[in-house]
Design a protein around this motif. Sequence first.
Motif: not given
Length: 700
Positions: A154-171
């Motif tokens: 529900a948090g979009g692409l940023a949440e998805l990338l963060a869940d896979q361990g990407l530190a720069q998910a928001g950027q």
Amino acid sequence: MTAELVRGQNHPLSQARLEIRISAGTPIVAAAALSDENGRIHGVEWVAHPGAPTQPGLEVSRQAAADHRLAVDLDAMPETVHRVGVLLALPTGGAGPVRFGSVAAPFVAVTGLDGAEIASYTIHGLDAESAVVALELYRRQGAWKVRAVGQGYAGGLAELLADQGLAQAGQLAGAVDEAVSRGLARSVQAPPPRTAEGDRSRQAAAPALGPDQGATAPQPGTAPQPGTAPQPGTAPQPGTAPQPGPVPPVSPYGGQTSGGPGQTAPQPPSCPGATPDPSAVTQPSASTSAPTAGGPVDYSHPRRQNAAPPPPPPTAPPAAPGQPARPVAGDATGWSMEERLYNQVWGMFEDLARTTAAYRSAVDFAESRMDKELEQVLSDPRSRIGGQGDAAREAARARYAQLVEQAREALDRDLVQLQAEADVVEPALPPAYARWDNPVWHAYRVPMEIPMALRLGDLHLPEAERIRIPMLVRLPLERGLWIDSGRTVSSDGSFADAHSLGRLALETAVAHTARLLAVYPAGEFTVHVIDPAGSGAQPLAPLVQTGVLAAPPALGAAGVTDVLTRLTQRVDLVQMAVRGGAADALPPGFDTAQQLLIVNDFPHGFDDRAVNQLRYLADEGPAFGVHLMMVADREESSAYGPLLDPLWRSLLRLTPVADDHLADPWVGHAWTYEPSLVPPGSQVLHQVLTQVAAARTKFA
């Protein structure tokens, strides 16, 4: 056969070079993430997205669109990569939907380079999620498999990338949004000012017709370069061409889909139309390179140079300084010359569509500007009458004529280059893509492999009457064909009566059938004919006399029942075997060839049960190797009421005479379709069918 996956199910992959085909009911962003054995993304360079569309072994679309094709080469993956995740997200900041629960369930398929589906997955059960991991290709004990994931966020692409361990998910999520919003989504702009010797710079795209397919249509995508729309509050400067607004993204030439040019409208030619599949209709993507005014045509297809397939070697000497580049047949990228020509035809379809859209937009702008200036003259009492008003009106009309002339000059320059390219591409086409009058048919031999696509006719626009774009649809056919034998006025103004049009429609169906038989290997395509009243004996003679039919045409109600029963039972049997995971357990001697059923004179000889069987074959048959070609007048079946509406909508409508019934959903052009007919007096059809029959006898 395709493995239809459910969430969590996996399937082995026997090929390294793959396509991931994505279809949704609304524009979405497609990306792919590389990760290690624990599913962790180590950096932004491990993600392919619209702002950085290529990574080792990966290429994704450069824009938000309703349909995508992602290229994957598993052999090119670094040793540290153990998983490849296919990510889907809804664009942010626009007026579109904000959650997947409000749109149609996305469909994702893994296919080989020949278009054959290996595994597919429809992502059901999404609600508030705006990003989802659709599929995962993963390495296990040296072999690759695909798993249906369907994990939404529900948090979009940023949440998805963060869940896979990407530190720069928001950027990274912000960079993706910025890449989409700043113009990578498709837009059409009028051509920039050019020097006398300048010309357009091609912006070609990988196919979506298909004239199939269809119109996806279209695919089924250039001459004018995509650019930014004018900023609010700014007015165009005198003498400049207009800046049209964004064009809706392509839905699929399955649409007329079927590939390329030629995939139809409402779906493009699987074609270049519709889809068509020309079919066609796969989707064009916009280039990230800036337009260059006054430069020569770049025939190297810059947007395909970073694709998974290698760029073609140079085959023509460079043009002299100040001269436009020389067109070369097969200058698009691809793994084979056939694929290069397919991509080049699609690029030509896009070129013509885009440059025509720019011209029409410029004319519309000139008209609206003249209307506004005339309105201002009439609104001022001091200038309504007298010499001052006449001078103002004359000046407005002169400015209109100047703008239209400038737009036409730009269009003509583009058309000259397109015509030059068509002149070198047409003679180089293989039989599956060539017209019947192409000399390549004189050297025809029964092929050993199924081609990528098939030509079902030509597409053209009224602004460019001389330029014909082949309408190509991908094989195997994803939709049935309907050859319309209804009363119609052709685009050239000639009228065909019901009897002659019905005969011409069946001759067109025979020409299409002969082409299908010719491009399949021996024994891999079987044709059945239903002709209840026996009215098609003469047009069907080439198929009957050469012996390429599975059996003589079925006559009467009993013949209709027999053929339909056998084919529906075949679909049921294959469907049960595939869905039960026992595709190898079909009965001994089972004919595994693709089946085509030609139906003439519908609904004569059809009762309610036969009509239901026909609808079943149209809906379920293509997925299990049974295809339908109907030669019918829709009005003659009006007694069934709305019962048959889904049947007509599921078929790709073609006409036996030139007609402008195909439209691409990209820029909304009404394309004129011309069927691919055998020249009068030519023996090419008989010669080709004779070779097919001989090869089948030898094969058996």
